[in-house]
Write a protein that holds these residues in place. Structure first.
Motif, PDB file in Angstrom:
ATOM      1  N   UNK A 104       0.832  -1.210   0.000  1.00 23.45           N
ATOM      2  CA  UNK A 104       0.000   0.000   0.000  1.00 23.45           C
ATOM      3  C   UNK A 104       0.865   1.257   0.000  1.00 23.45           C
ATOM      4  N   UNK A 105       1.971   1.232   0.723  1.00 27.99           N
ATOM      5  CA  UNK A 105       2.887   2.369   0.739  1.00 27.99           C
ATOM      6  C   UNK A 105       3.526   2.575  -0.635  1.00 27.99           C
ATOM      7  N   UNK A 106       3.895   1.469  -1.276  1.00 32.67           N
ATOM      8  CA  UNK A 106       4.484   1.530  -2.614  1.00 32.67           C
ATOM      9  C   UNK A 106       3.481   2.109  -3.612  1.00 32.67           C
TER      10      UNK A 106
ATOM     11  N   UNK B  82       2.348  -1.588 -10.380  1.00 31.21           N
ATOM     12  CA  UNK B  82       1.970  -2.936 -10.770  1.00 31.21           C
ATOM     13  C   UNK B  82       2.992  -3.919 -10.221  1.00 31.21           C
ATOM     14  N   UNK B  83       2.503  -5.056  -9.796  1.00 37.82           N
ATOM     15  CA  UNK B  83       3.392  -6.094  -9.275  1.00 37.82           C
ATOM     16  C   UNK B  83       4.065  -6.810 -10.436  1.00 37.82           C
ATOM     17  N   UNK B  84       5.334  -7.120 -10.272  1.00 42.61           N
ATOM     18  CA  UNK B  84       6.059  -7.865 -11.287  1.00 42.61           C
ATOM     19  C   UNK B  84       6.431  -7.060 -12.513  1.00 42.61           C
ATOM     20  N   UNK B  85       6.407  -5.746 -12.410  1.00 45.58           N
ATOM     21  CA  UNK B  85       6.741  -4.924 -13.564  1.00 45.58           C
ATOM     22  C   UNK B  85       7.454  -3.652 -13.175  1.00 45.58           C
ATOM     23  N   UNK B  86       8.022  -3.004 -14.153  1.00 47.17           N
ATOM     24  CA  UNK B  86       8.751  -1.753 -13.961  1.00 47.17           C
ATOM     25  C   UNK B  86       7.896  -0.604 -14.481  1.00 47.17           C
ATOM     26  N   UNK B  87       7.866   0.485 -13.737  1.00 46.84           N
ATOM     27  CA  UNK B  87       7.121   1.678 -14.125  1.00 46.84           C
ATOM     28  C   UNK B  87       8.110   2.836 -14.221  1.00 46.84           C
TER      29      UNK B  87
ATOM     30  N   UNK C 222       3.197   5.796  -3.103  1.00 49.00           N
ATOM     31  CA  UNK C 222       4.368   6.501  -3.635  1.00 49.00           C
ATOM     32  C   UNK C 222       4.273   6.660  -5.151  1.00 49.00           C
ATOM     33  N   UNK C 223       3.998   5.559  -5.840  1.00 48.94           N
ATOM     34  CA  UNK C 223       3.915   5.604  -7.302  1.00 48.94           C
ATOM     35  C   UNK C 223       2.751   6.494  -7.742  1.00 48.94           C
ATOM     36  N   UNK C 224       1.630   6.410  -7.029  1.00 47.81           N
ATOM     37  CA  UNK C 224       0.472   7.254  -7.345  1.00 47.81           C
ATOM     38  C   UNK C 224       0.794   8.732  -7.160  1.00 47.81           C
TER      39      UNK C 224
END
Length: 64
Positions: free
Chosen positions: A27-29, A41-46, A32-34
């Motif tokens: 949820x913290x991650x 997304x899990x398992x991917x790079x943004x 942060x990204x938001x």
């Protein structure tokens, strides 16, 4: 980003590796990204775009 700049690298990656089961850190991650204007997304790079020092910052979340 500072280390990427120091080594003249055009890209910095922050990778979060979660070990063992569910964690509230997801949820913290996501928050942060938001806050950076993107969707986590899990398992991917943004890619979060370029910083003021011209280094591109990408983040990722991986699980075991």
């Amino acid at each position: 980003m500072l280390e990427a700049e120091r080594f003249h690298a055009p890209l910095a990656v922050m990778l979060v590796h979660q070990f063992g089961g569910e964690t509230p850190a997801w949820k913290d991650y996501v928050a942060f990204v938001s806050a950076m204007g993107h969707t986590a997304k899990k398992g991917g790079i943004v890619s979060l775009g370029r910083c003021s020092n011209k280094v591109e910052l990408a983040v990722g979340w991986v699980e075991e």
